[in-house]
Design an enzyme around this catalytic site. Structure first.
Site, PDB file in Angstrom:
ATOM      1  N   PRO A 154       0.841  -1.199   0.000  1.00 50.53           N
ATOM      2  CG  PRO A 154      -0.709  -1.540   1.685  1.00 50.53           C
ATOM      3  CD  PRO A 154       0.603  -2.029   1.168  1.00 50.53           C
ATOM      4  CG  HIS A 155       1.849   2.792  -3.311  1.00 56.93           C
ATOM      5  ND1 HIS A 155       1.574   3.667  -4.326  1.00 56.93           N
ATOM      6  CD2 HIS A 155       1.507   1.563  -3.773  1.00 56.93           C
ATOM      7  CE1 HIS A 155       1.102   3.002  -5.368  1.00 56.93           C
ATOM      8  NE2 HIS A 155       1.047   1.720  -5.057  1.00 56.93           N
ATOM      9  CB  ALA A 156      -0.899   7.257  -0.246  1.00 56.89           C
TER      10      ALA A 156
END
Length: 153
Positions: free
Chosen positions: A64-66
């Site tokens: 998960p990344h942002a």
């Protein structure tokens, strides 16, 4: 090698009990937030990214990344789950190793480089087996920091 202070032992959680993808994202937000970005803002960005498509890459791994406006440098965290959770991964298998990544809003190139380096590391079945057996956050940190392709910004 990761950027300085990208991943530290305090942002590594082992054998976490989490019954859902949403709960995993909440934990990642708790680990990744800073004094300037609260947990809710980080969670919202991670969730928004997941809505675009799952970050479950298969073999029990999710990344998960942002990107987040106002963040001064990239931050990573790692969570090993006690039981795998459904992450809508490409192979439909439960995820038990999760690496969360947060980068500054304008850091497009750094974001891509870090993701590529992390994906390369987690494609290493031997490393993943070692991470699943790691006894302490310090040991896991050492494994991640010294393995696989170099992820430099």
């Amino acid at each position: 090698m990761f950027p300085e202070n990208f991943l530290i032992a305090e942002r590594i959680a082992l054998d976490l009990e989490a019954g859902s993808k949403k709960r995993v994202l909440e934990v990642l937000a708790e680990l990744l937030h800073t004094d300037r970005q609260d947990t809710t803002a980080v969670f919202d960005q991670l969730l928004e990214r997941e809505r675009l498509g799952s970050t479950g890459m298969g073999q029990g791994i999710a990344l998960p990344h942002a990107r987040l406006e106002g963040l001064s440098q990239a931050r990573g965290c790692f969570v090993r789950l006690a039981q795998g959770v459904d992450f809508a991964a490409v192979d439909a298998e439960p995820v038990d190793l999760v690496f969360g990544l947060l980068v500054p809003g304008a850091a497009t190139q750094e974001h891509l480089q870090l993701l590529a380096g992390l994906a390369g590391r987690f494609r290493d079945a031997h490393l993943c087996a070692q991470l699943r057996q790691g006894q302490s956050p310090q040991q896991v940190l050492q494994l991640l920091a010294t393995s696989g392709p170099q992820a430099t910004a």
